[in-house]
Design a protein around this motif. Structure first.
Motif, short mmCIF file in Angstrom:
data_model
loop_
_atom_site.label_atom_id
_atom_site.label_comp_id
_atom_site.label_asym_id
_atom_site.label_seq_id
_atom_site.Cartn_x
_atom_site.Cartn_y
_atom_site.Cartn_z
N PRO A 163 -9.87 -16.00 9.91
CA PRO A 163 -9.10 -17.44 9.12
C PRO A 163 -7.72 -17.59 9.69
N PHE A 164 -7.65 -16.23 10.50
CA PHE A 164 -6.02 -16.33 11.41
C PHE A 164 -5.76 -16.47 12.90
N GLY A 165 -6.82 -16.74 13.38
CA GLY A 165 -7.63 -17.05 14.57
C GLY A 165 -6.73 -18.26 14.72
N ALA A 166 -6.65 -19.53 14.88
CA ALA A 166 -5.93 -20.67 15.36
C ALA A 166 -3.73 -20.92 15.26
N LEU A 167 -3.43 -19.91 14.40
CA LEU A 167 -2.05 -19.34 14.55
C LEU A 167 -1.45 -18.92 15.57
N ASP A 168 -0.07 -18.93 15.91
CA ASP A 168 0.53 -18.91 16.73
C ASP A 168 0.86 -17.48 16.17
N ALA A 169 1.75 -16.18 16.66
CA ALA A 169 1.30 -14.94 16.92
C ALA A 169 2.12 -14.52 15.13
N TYR A 170 3.20 -15.16 15.86
CA TYR A 170 4.43 -14.45 14.86
C TYR A 170 3.75 -14.82 13.19
N THR A 171 3.22 -16.12 12.82
CA THR A 171 2.71 -16.64 11.45
C THR A 171 1.55 -15.88 11.51
N ARG A 172 0.61 -15.61 12.40
CA ARG A 172 -0.28 -14.21 12.09
C ARG A 172 -0.35 -13.27 12.00
N ILE A 173 0.96 -12.07 12.34
CA ILE A 173 1.72 -11.78 11.93
C ILE A 173 1.84 -11.29 10.23
N ILE A 174 3.17 -12.52 9.76
CA ILE A 174 3.02 -12.67 8.63
C ILE A 174 2.31 -12.79 7.33
N LEU A 175 1.11 -13.81 7.89
CA LEU A 175 -0.28 -13.56 6.92
C LEU A 175 -1.08 -12.63 6.84
N GLN A 176 -1.00 -12.06 8.05
CA GLN A 176 -1.81 -10.00 7.76
C GLN A 176 -0.81 -9.56 6.91
N LYS A 177 0.25 -9.61 6.83
CA LYS A 177 1.30 -9.02 5.79
C LYS A 177 0.49 -8.84 4.39
N GLU A 178 1.26 -10.70 4.18
CA GLU A 178 0.39 -11.52 3.03
C GLU A 178 -0.88 -10.93 3.00
N LEU A 179 -2.00 -11.29 3.41
CA LEU A 179 -3.17 -11.35 2.62
C LEU A 179 -3.51 -9.46 1.99
N LEU A 180 -2.82 -8.31 3.17
CA LEU A 180 -3.10 -7.10 2.52
C LEU A 180 -2.48 -6.69 0.98
N LYS A 181 -1.06 -7.63 0.94
CA LYS A 181 -0.06 -7.90 -0.53
C LYS A 181 -1.54 -8.32 -1.71
N ILE A 182 -2.08 -9.16 -0.98
CA ILE A 182 -3.13 -9.74 -2.33
C ILE A 182 -4.64 -8.92 -2.00
N TRP A 183 -4.71 -8.05 -1.35
CA TRP A 183 -6.20 -7.38 -1.52
C TRP A 183 -4.97 -6.08 -2.17
N GLU A 184 -4.74 -4.94 -1.55
CA GLU A 184 -3.85 -4.29 -2.74
C GLU A 184 -3.50 -4.69 -4.25
N SER A 185 -3.12 -6.15 -4.71
CA SER A 185 -2.43 -6.17 -5.78
C SER A 185 -4.34 -6.60 -6.95
#
Length: 258
Positions: A163-185
């Motif tokens: 899902p994050f393969g086409a994104l730049d490195a910074y955006t990818r890291i941000i969305l990784q953190k967002e995904l973990l928040k969503i998964w945990e909640s």
């Protein structure tokens, strides 16, 4: 913990237009437990995306079964959602209407589906963009909307194909953190295909390492590190190096086999 998905001796064989028989997956066995976060890594062409599409009910097996809570799966079900790499947003629909799309297909009333869509807009931090259209959003924002659309259907299992393969490195890291928040909640179970070893180590509880030609499970590695994970942690670096070595060995074996 109880398994929600059981992959039992799954094989997938394709026949090309030229009549060549290709064995894409061979004897795949895996149990996915409730609230697991599993990443799948492996060389290009090892069948990672094919496996995900089979679990989603978008492709059939040539042999073996996919069981969801003990029941064989052979078609898409609302309990299993999928997020693709290319977002797949409808350009003529607003952000809110894109998120509510699956609910609309299910016959949910307009008021209820818009309320639920706004709930997930809030989760991804994009309330002010509900009336925007996909072309007005960055790639990272479009992917957030795609994730929200999948979540709005309230699936038990979330399948994510690069899902994050086409994104730049910074955006990818941000969305990784967002995904973990969503998964945990939201207490979802996630199967996440990625080519990034770093992403797999950062996100997952377990990493499924696949070999190719045909695609098999080479190893399943437990990631015993607390979250949030620190990329500067020596243990993190050791795990990343271990996985890179495994993939390099697999690529060398493939090249020698050509």
């Amino acid at each position: 913990m109880e398994s929600c998905i059981v992959i039992d001796d799954v094989e997938k064989i394709f026949t090309t237009q030229e009549g060549l028989v290709v064995r894409a997956l061979d004897k795949i066995n895996l149990e996915v437990k409730e609230n697991d976060f599993i990443c799948v890594v492996g060389p290009s062409g090892c069948g990672k995306s094919t496996l995900l599409r089979i679990i989603a009910g978008l492709e059939s097996t040539s042999k073996g079964n996919i069981l969801y809570r003990g029941v064989e799966m052979n078609k898409p079900i609302k309990e299993v959602g999928m997020v693709f790499q290319n977002y797949s947003l409808l350009p003529w629909r607003t952000v809110l209407d894109n998120i509510a799309l699956g609910l609309e297909f299910r016959g949910i009333s307009k008021k209820e589906r818009e309320n639920k869509a706004r709930h997930y807009l809030n989760i991804i931090g994009m309330n002010e963009f509900e009336n925007a259209y996909p072309y007005e959003l960055s790639g990272g924002m479009q992917q957030r909307v795609a994730i929200a659309r999948a979540l709005a259907n309230d699936p038990d299992i979330l399948l994510m194909d690069e899902p994050f393969g086409a994104l730049d490195a910074y955006t990818r890291i941000i969305l990784q953190k967002e995904l973990l928040k969503i998964w945990e909640s939201n207490k979802k179970t996630i199967l996440f295909v990625t080519h990034s070893v770093d992403e797999a180590v950062y996100l997952s509880d377990r990493i499924v390492v696949m070999s190719s030609k045909p695609g098999k499970i080479k190893d399943i590695i437990e990631i015993d590190m607390s979250r949030p994970r620190d990329r500067a942690n020596p243990e993190y670096a050791i795990m990343t190096a271990r996985l890179l070595d495994m993939l390099e060995d697999e690529n060398m074996a493939n090249n020698l086999g050509k």
